[in-house]
Design an enzyme around this catalytic site. Sequence first.
Site, short mmCIF file in Angstrom:
data_model
loop_
_atom_site.label_atom_id
_atom_site.label_comp_id
_atom_site.label_asym_id
_atom_site.label_seq_id
_atom_site.Cartn_x
_atom_site.Cartn_y
_atom_site.Cartn_z
N GLU A 289 0.82 -1.20 0.00
CA GLU A 289 0.00 0.00 0.00
C GLU A 289 0.87 1.27 0.00
O GLU A 289 0.44 2.33 -0.44
CB GLU A 289 -0.93 -0.01 1.23
CG GLU A 289 -2.22 0.73 1.01
CD GLU A 289 -3.19 0.59 2.19
OE1 GLU A 289 -2.74 0.40 3.32
OE2 GLU A 289 -4.40 0.69 1.96
N HIS A 310 5.45 -26.93 -1.34
CA HIS A 310 4.70 -28.00 -2.02
C HIS A 310 3.62 -27.43 -2.91
O HIS A 310 2.73 -28.16 -3.35
CB HIS A 310 4.13 -28.95 -0.97
CG HIS A 310 5.20 -29.62 -0.17
ND1 HIS A 310 5.62 -30.91 -0.41
CD2 HIS A 310 5.99 -29.15 0.83
CE1 HIS A 310 6.61 -31.22 0.42
NE2 HIS A 310 6.85 -30.16 1.18
N LYS A 424 -14.20 1.41 -3.66
CA LYS A 424 -15.24 1.91 -2.75
C LYS A 424 -16.26 2.73 -3.53
O LYS A 424 -17.47 2.58 -3.34
CB LYS A 424 -14.62 2.78 -1.66
CG LYS A 424 -13.72 2.02 -0.70
CD LYS A 424 -13.21 2.93 0.39
CE LYS A 424 -12.10 2.28 1.17
NZ LYS A 424 -11.38 3.20 2.05
O1 PA5 Z 1 -3.24 1.86 5.78
C1 PA5 Z 1 -4.37 2.32 5.66
O2 PA5 Z 1 -4.58 3.51 5.80
C2 PA5 Z 1 -5.58 1.45 5.36
O3 PA5 Z 1 -5.26 0.16 5.08
C3 PA5 Z 1 -6.51 1.44 6.55
O4 PA5 Z 1 -5.81 0.95 7.66
C4 PA5 Z 1 -7.75 0.60 6.32
O5 PA5 Z 1 -8.37 0.97 5.14
C5 PA5 Z 1 -8.71 0.76 7.48
O6 PA5 Z 1 -9.09 2.10 7.61
P1 PA5 Z 1 -9.81 2.64 8.88
O7 PA5 Z 1 -8.95 2.38 10.06
O8 PA5 Z 1 -9.99 4.10 8.61
O9 PA5 Z 1 -11.14 1.92 8.99
#
Ligand code: PA5
Length: 447
Positions: A289, A310, A424
């Site tokens: 990410e 495996h 989303k």
């Molecule tokens: O790293 C990030 O920002 C995302 O992966 C969030 O952790 C994830 O989308 C969860 O978001 P939130 O804590 O706002 O629900």
Amino acid sequence: MKSISLNIEKALGAISKDSVYSQADQVNKFNHVLEDGTGKGSDYLGWLHLPSAITDAELTDIEQTAEVLRSKCDVVVAIGIGGSYLGTRAVVEALNNSFDALLTERTNPVMLYAGHNIGEDYLYELTNYLKGKQFGIINISKSGTTTEPALAFRLLKKQLEDAVGKEEAKHRIVAVTDASKGALRTLANQEGYKTFVIPDNVGGRFSVLTPVGLLPIAVAGISIRDLVAGAVAMEAQTGVDVPFEQNPSAIYAATRNALYQSGKKIEILANFHPKLHYIGEWWKQLFGESEGKEGKGIFNAAVDLTTDLHSMGQWIQEGERTIFETVISIEKPNHTVLIPTDEADLDGLNFLAGKHVDDVNKMAELGTQLAHVDGEVPNLKITLPLVNAYYIGELFYFFERACGMSGYLLGINPFDQPGVEAYKKNMFALLNKPGFEKESEAIKAKL
Ligand code: PA5
């Protein structure tokens, strides 16, 4: 106190030592950019000194809240997704008994997870399991508006209130969220839940050492002080005053970059201990990410070995030569299992009798490393003396700091995630969410 260590020797056939060490000035510069907050995404650098900044009072507050949940609940459900989920699960699964949920004599509540998927069957089975159980909820969402955890919380909140009444439910629900924004903050204030704040300047995937991770980890009976102490030690080992050759995060960032530039587009994080599976999942989010942007970035995958030898072992050994691997190696297991002698020896394993299971695992690890290096898969090795909270704390911070430098080496902003919004928007449009009318029209035309 020993420390985790990084060894890049077995990558230095595919790339030269110089290609790593010649980046020293640049990597050090980016370490300073992190420290000085002068790079992209500098609003999200709160994680950088989080370990050394956590106060005793903050830890005590978390521990006391954990104790309330531990005393009231046989089961605690941690609700969250991505950065609000994976760090907790990585620590809990690494350190608690693999068969925890099946243990009848317990010292800790059973830890379960929700809000990390939208599986109807999963939620059916979870809510069914919770029937008649004394359970509590930690609802974690930085934004406070993420659909997956919000959906799970709506269901579990109702179930808890129906089971124990609204007043008692209040004492079994803790919210970890933004200080002032988001639906979860509004709800928590309205209902009077105990809350913890996720600092504005700490992004989700860098938040494991905030109450996001610390609260559920403490509920699971794990020492959050040891976890933080490990992170503090690594914060010192990776600081701007540490020379490049002594800074493991800097060397890791430079080696990954040299491998990427040489055509290695995929990094596999491998472990030889199944309890580390979720460390791999946490790491995938951290790097995937942070770096997968602007058409750039190493693709992160994780494997559990020898299990996946495996299955994916064939691809790793002989598939497209665009991969390298980083192995998390454990010096010593926490428990002892000796291989017994068998009189008939029909399985032919008596030559191993008296040895530790880990002796076999270690040779599998060494054999795999040699085979993969022969197969042109450069190998980096991170060694943990033991699997405990302290070394996992070190490991988390080691990767976080490396990720910051590595993102800047790539030229991207490692601290945002604009790409995750696309699904989303489509999902809300397809569900006819109010406010998404225009997108609904547009997306329906594509179907
Ligand atoms: O790293 C990030 O920002 C995302 O992966 C969030 O952790 C994830 O989308 C969860 O978001 P939130 O804590 O706002 O629900």
